[in-house]
Motif scaffolding. Sequence first.
Motif, short mmCIF file in Angstrom:
data_model
loop_
_atom_site.label_atom_id
_atom_site.label_comp_id
_atom_site.label_asym_id
_atom_site.label_seq_id
_atom_site.Cartn_x
_atom_site.Cartn_y
_atom_site.Cartn_z
N LEU A 1 81.52 32.43 4.30
CA LEU A 1 82.54 32.15 3.47
C LEU A 1 82.70 33.63 2.33
N LEU A 2 81.76 34.09 1.98
CA LEU A 2 81.62 35.21 1.09
C LEU A 2 82.51 36.26 1.76
N ARG A 3 82.08 36.65 2.97
CA ARG A 3 82.70 37.51 3.66
C ARG A 3 84.19 37.32 3.90
N HIS A 4 84.47 36.27 4.46
CA HIS A 4 85.97 35.63 4.66
C HIS A 4 86.76 35.94 3.42
N ALA A 5 86.15 35.40 2.05
CA ALA A 5 86.66 35.63 0.82
C ALA A 5 87.11 36.94 0.66
N LEU A 6 86.42 37.84 0.73
CA LEU A 6 86.54 39.21 0.33
C LEU A 6 87.66 40.03 1.45
N ALA A 7 87.57 39.43 2.72
CA ALA A 7 88.25 40.47 3.84
C ALA A 7 89.71 39.84 4.26
N THR A 8 89.80 38.44 3.70
CA THR A 8 91.17 37.96 4.11
C THR A 8 92.17 38.10 2.80
N HIS A 9 93.34 38.25 3.22
CA HIS A 9 94.55 38.48 2.45
C HIS A 9 95.34 37.20 2.18
N ASP A 10 95.14 36.38 2.96
CA ASP A 10 96.22 35.19 2.99
C ASP A 10 95.60 33.99 2.34
N GLU A 11 94.40 33.92 1.52
CA GLU A 11 93.87 32.81 0.88
C GLU A 11 94.36 32.59 -0.31
N LYS A 12 94.21 31.50 -1.18
CA LYS A 12 94.53 31.37 -2.34
C LYS A 12 93.63 31.95 -3.36
N LEU B 1 80.26 38.79 -4.95
CA LEU B 1 80.22 40.50 -4.28
C LEU B 1 79.03 41.09 -4.30
N VAL B 2 78.09 40.84 -5.37
CA VAL B 2 76.91 41.55 -5.60
C VAL B 2 75.73 41.21 -4.62
N ASP B 3 75.89 40.10 -4.12
CA ASP B 3 75.05 39.43 -3.06
C ASP B 3 75.14 40.37 -1.78
N LEU B 4 76.09 41.06 -1.57
CA LEU B 4 76.09 41.74 -0.23
C LEU B 4 75.68 43.50 -0.44
N PRO B 5 75.21 43.90 0.44
CA PRO B 5 74.66 45.51 0.50
C PRO B 5 76.27 46.18 0.24
N ARG B 6 76.03 47.35 -0.55
CA ARG B 6 77.25 47.91 -0.90
C ARG B 6 78.12 48.19 0.21
N ALA B 7 77.46 48.88 1.16
CA ALA B 7 78.39 49.22 2.40
C ALA B 7 79.04 48.26 2.95
N GLU B 8 78.76 47.13 3.17
CA GLU B 8 79.07 45.81 3.69
C GLU B 8 80.44 45.38 2.62
N ALA B 9 80.12 45.26 1.54
CA ALA B 9 81.25 44.93 0.61
C ALA B 9 82.33 45.76 0.69
N LEU B 10 81.91 47.18 0.70
CA LEU B 10 83.06 47.96 0.72
C LEU B 10 83.77 47.85 2.14
N ALA B 11 83.16 47.85 3.26
CA ALA B 11 83.99 47.49 4.54
C ALA B 11 84.61 46.31 4.52
N LEU B 12 84.26 45.08 3.74
CA LEU B 12 85.05 43.96 3.87
C LEU B 12 86.46 44.29 2.88
N LEU B 13 86.43 45.02 1.92
CA LEU B 13 87.41 45.26 0.93
C LEU B 13 88.45 45.97 1.63
N ARG B 14 87.75 47.06 2.37
CA ARG B 14 88.95 48.00 3.21
C ARG B 14 89.67 47.15 4.14
N GLN B 15 88.78 46.15 4.98
CA GLN B 15 89.88 45.29 5.80
C GLN B 15 90.73 44.54 5.00
N ARG B 16 90.42 44.12 3.87
CA ARG B 16 91.47 43.27 2.92
C ARG B 16 92.72 44.36 2.83
N VAL B 17 92.34 45.36 2.42
CA VAL B 17 93.46 46.53 2.19
C VAL B 17 94.43 46.55 3.40
N ALA B 18 93.62 46.67 4.54
CA ALA B 18 94.35 47.03 5.73
C ALA B 18 95.27 45.94 6.13
#
Length: 190
Positions: A87-98, A109-126
């Motif tokens: 759920l956490l990964r989905h929330a950070l990477a997805t653009h079309d949720e509420k 967010l801080v429950d993830l490793p830094r590199a993974e959080a960054l990768a998920l947020l980059r997915q969101r931007v894309a």
Amino acid sequence: MSAIRLLVLGAVRRHGRAHGYQVRNDLELWGAHEWSNAKPGSIYHALKAMAKQGLLVAHDTAPSEAGGPPRTEYELTPGGEEEYFRLLRHALATHDEKIDVLTAGVGFLVDLPRAEALALLRQRVAALEEWREEIRRNWTPAEGEDWGHIAEIMGLWVHTAETGGEWTRGLIARLEAGAYEMADERVRSR
């Protein structure tokens, strides 16, 4: 996706073992009752439902010294831990949720490793950039067409995609600069 599952699993996980009142207090401290469906009834319902689903294990504790009934404390099962991170990964990477889903994700967010959080947020931007381009390609009036006030909807969508991307890129920059202690950094410092 409902933010309440992520919020409740995350709050229980933070304590290791927590009763409903602790979860409720944590979420109220965040103001989650204002920006999500984390009302007292939905919190207790989510705890019981997720225990039935095997995501949480319920432990009855001793009755309160004030004479009240015993409290039930909950802790995540291995399946609950897996669901929490899904759920956490989905929330950070997805653009079309509420927005409450993204807000809950940022809260954990801080429950993830830094590199993974960054990768998920980059997915969101894309995903936001792709959505913006899709709107421009398929949902923008052609030269000389007048969609009247309906065109405002498309303007709102484009604006939402652009500002969402701008905010996410700012968070990425802050994380790249070392903001916040992430999960992999807490492990190393022990």
